[in-house]
Design an enzyme around this catalytic site. Structure first.
Site, mmCIF file in Angstrom:
data_model
loop_
_atom_site.group_PDB
_atom_site.id
_atom_site.type_symbol
_atom_site.label_atom_id
_atom_site.label_comp_id
_atom_site.label_asym_id
_atom_site.label_seq_id
_atom_site.Cartn_x
_atom_site.Cartn_y
_atom_site.Cartn_z
ATOM 1 N N ALA A 139 13.186 8.481 19.787
ATOM 2 C CA ALA A 139 14.635 8.422 19.567
ATOM 3 C C ALA A 139 15.434 8.615 20.862
ATOM 4 O O ALA A 139 16.643 8.798 20.826
ATOM 5 C CB ALA A 139 15.024 9.482 18.550
ATOM 6 N N ASN A 181 11.643 16.344 18.074
ATOM 7 C CA ASN A 181 10.474 15.757 18.738
ATOM 8 C C ASN A 181 10.889 15.187 20.078
ATOM 9 O O ASN A 181 10.082 15.102 21.003
ATOM 10 C CB ASN A 181 9.870 14.667 17.868
ATOM 11 C CG ASN A 181 8.985 15.268 16.788
ATOM 12 O OD1 ASN A 181 8.089 16.042 17.079
ATOM 13 N ND2 ASN A 181 9.273 14.931 15.548
ATOM 14 N N HIS A 193 21.896 12.363 21.575
ATOM 15 C CA HIS A 193 21.108 13.137 22.546
ATOM 16 C C HIS A 193 21.670 12.882 23.943
ATOM 17 O O HIS A 193 21.856 11.724 24.336
ATOM 18 C CB HIS A 193 19.638 12.704 22.539
ATOM 19 C CG HIS A 193 18.993 12.851 21.202
ATOM 20 N ND1 HIS A 193 18.740 14.069 20.624
ATOM 21 C CD2 HIS A 193 18.536 11.932 20.328
ATOM 22 C CE1 HIS A 193 18.168 13.883 19.451
ATOM 23 N NE2 HIS A 193 18.038 12.607 19.246
HETATM 24 N N1 LIG Z 1 9.211 11.182 18.692
HETATM 25 C C1 LIG Z 1 10.369 10.895 18.111
HETATM 26 O O1 LIG Z 1 11.359 10.568 18.760
HETATM 27 C C2 LIG Z 1 10.460 10.943 16.620
HETATM 28 C C3 LIG Z 1 11.593 10.418 16.000
HETATM 29 C C4 LIG Z 1 11.645 10.409 14.610
HETATM 30 C C5 LIG Z 1 10.612 10.974 13.865
HETATM 31 N N2 LIG Z 1 9.549 11.527 14.507
HETATM 32 C C6 LIG Z 1 8.456 12.148 13.741
HETATM 33 O O2 LIG Z 1 7.586 11.138 13.264
HETATM 34 C C7 LIG Z 1 6.985 11.574 12.048
HETATM 35 C C8 LIG Z 1 7.158 10.485 10.974
HETATM 36 O O3 LIG Z 1 8.529 10.234 10.742
HETATM 37 P P1 LIG Z 1 9.003 9.435 9.437
HETATM 38 O O4 LIG Z 1 10.476 9.313 9.513
HETATM 39 O O5 LIG Z 1 8.163 8.234 9.251
HETATM 40 O O6 LIG Z 1 8.654 10.531 8.317
HETATM 41 P P2 LIG Z 1 8.550 10.325 6.714
HETATM 42 O O7 LIG Z 1 8.822 11.670 6.129
HETATM 43 O O8 LIG Z 1 9.336 9.162 6.266
HETATM 44 O O9 LIG Z 1 6.981 9.994 6.519
HETATM 45 C C9 LIG Z 1 5.969 10.897 6.869
HETATM 46 C C10 LIG Z 1 4.805 10.682 5.918
HETATM 47 O O10 LIG Z 1 3.689 11.417 6.426
HETATM 48 C C11 LIG Z 1 3.037 12.079 5.361
HETATM 49 N N3 LIG Z 1 2.361 13.264 5.901
HETATM 50 C C12 LIG Z 1 2.910 14.408 6.361
HETATM 51 N N4 LIG Z 1 1.957 15.244 6.795
HETATM 52 C C13 LIG Z 1 0.771 14.619 6.605
HETATM 53 C C14 LIG Z 1 -0.585 14.988 6.849
HETATM 54 N N5 LIG Z 1 -0.907 16.187 7.350
HETATM 55 N N6 LIG Z 1 -1.557 14.101 6.546
HETATM 56 C C15 LIG Z 1 -1.249 12.889 6.004
HETATM 57 N N7 LIG Z 1 0.013 12.499 5.738
HETATM 58 C C16 LIG Z 1 1.017 13.351 6.039
HETATM 59 C C17 LIG Z 1 4.145 12.413 4.357
HETATM 60 O O11 LIG Z 1 3.624 12.542 3.040
HETATM 61 C C18 LIG Z 1 5.070 11.200 4.492
HETATM 62 O O12 LIG Z 1 4.768 10.181 3.570
HETATM 63 C C19 LIG Z 1 7.662 12.908 11.682
HETATM 64 O O13 LIG Z 1 6.862 13.997 12.101
HETATM 65 C C20 LIG Z 1 8.930 12.876 12.501
HETATM 66 O O14 LIG Z 1 9.399 14.175 12.809
HETATM 67 C C21 LIG Z 1 9.450 11.500 15.851
#
Ligand SMILES: NC(=O)c1ccc[n+]([C@@H]2O[C@H](COP(=O)([O-])OP(=O)(O)OC[C@H]3O[C@@H](n4cnc5c(N)ncnc54)[C@H](O)[C@@H]3O)[C@@H](O)[C@H]2O)c1
Length: 259
Positions: free
Chosen positions: A124, A180, A208
């Site tokens: 992001a 993150n 940000h």
């Molecule tokens: N790096 C970045 O800039 C950035 C930006 C946005 C989101 N993220 C991170 O990316 C990840 C995914 O984001 P999203 O919006 O797709 O989330 P989301 O909530 O839409 O989907 C996450 C999925 O992962 C599953 N899950 C969670 N823990 C699990 C585990 N231990 N084993 C298997 N499945 C699991 C959940 O059931 C859910 O379906 C999150 O951790 C979020 O914080 C990072």
């Protein structure tokens, strides 16, 4: 064609699957895994040849070249090392987990020994290429100010309020779904960012602001993000940035711009 497996079948994974189907990412999806199996079923309709894995071993049995974690910090702690030990490249979205020095060192050591790549997308944020480059000039100051609408931080305020000021490692613990970016920035700079989290009722976009001071340059980067229609806690840019990284990794050749 590269083989791709996905841990987490939520908002970011859905965008990735669409990009694969559109041919933007040149890959075949071999497996889906999620704590909520119904989410895998939904994505499997878009990639019918992919298997639904009940655990990490089943996922690795599909012999992916690359695993994408788009799940949670817990998933990184559970599976990242196993993926690398299996000699498979890994993309980590839940970068906050990598601020755990012990885990980061173990992953790095294993990955180096096995010639495996662990990628952390810019997500992001923007400008991590320049932040990484400025490490060589020595970074004097690294600040991330994250400003969000109060409801996305779970508070109600009538005027801007600083909710947190302190090191990135503590910020990711207190706001695991929101910062993150703090982790990715700190990893790129090779030092922990100072983080401020502000709730501001006057703004609608997740914003940000990054300030980097070094001998070579002073950077001021401002990113105003629209939330993903699939998950209001995730910025659409995070999925787009991951798709762009995967496009580059899976492409068979050609001119690429940016470092
Ligand atoms: N790096 C970045 O800039 C950035 C930006 C946005 C989101 N993220 C991170 O990316 C990840 C995914 O984001 P999203 O919006 O797709 O989330 P989301 O909530 O839409 O989907 C996450 C999925 O992962 C599953 N899950 C969670 N823990 C699990 C585990 N231990 N084993 C298997 N499945 C699991 C959940 O059931 C859910 O379906 C999150 O951790 C979020 O914080 C990072």
């Amino acid at each position: 064609m590269k083989k791709l497996a996905l841990i987490g079948c939520g908002a970011i994974a859905s965008e990735i699957v669409e990009a694969v189907n559109q041919g933007v990412i040149e890959a075949e999806i071999t497996a889906f895994m999620d704590l909520a199996p119904e989410k895998c079923l939904r994505l499997q309709q878009l990639a019918p040849r992919a298997r639904i894995a009940r655990n990490i071993e089943e996922l690795l049995e599909t012999r992916p070249d690359l695993v994408v974690e788009a799940a949670s910090q817990e998933a990184v702690r559970q599976y990242a090392l196993r993926v690398v030990e299996a000699g498979v490249d890994l993309v980590v979205l839940s970068a906050g987990a990598l601020l755990d020095k012990e885990l980061l060192e173990k992953l790095n050591r294993e990955a180096e020994q096995r010639g495996v790549h662990v990628y952390v997308p810019t997500g992001a944020l923007a400008g991590l290429d320049a932040v990484r480059a400025l490490r060589r000039a020595g970074i004097r100051r690294l600040l991330l100010r994250t400003v969000k609408p109060p409801k996305s931080l779970g508070v109600e305020v009538n005027e801007p309020r600083v909710l947190y000021r302190g090191p990135a490692s503590e910020a990711v613990r207190l706001y695991p779904f929101n910062v993150n970016v703090a982790a990715a920035l700190s990893l790129a700079a090779g030092m922990e960012a100072e983080v401020e989290i502000v709730a501001d009722p006057r703004i609608e976009r997740n914003t940000h602001i990054v300030i980097v001071e070094s001998k070579a340059s002073r950077l001021e980067i401002r990113v105003e993000n629209v939330p993903s229609p699939r998950n209001p806690r995730t910025s659409l840019l995070a999925a787009l940035s991951t798709i762009e990284l995967l496009r580059r990794i899976t492409r068979s050749g050609g001119v690429e711009v940016g470092s």
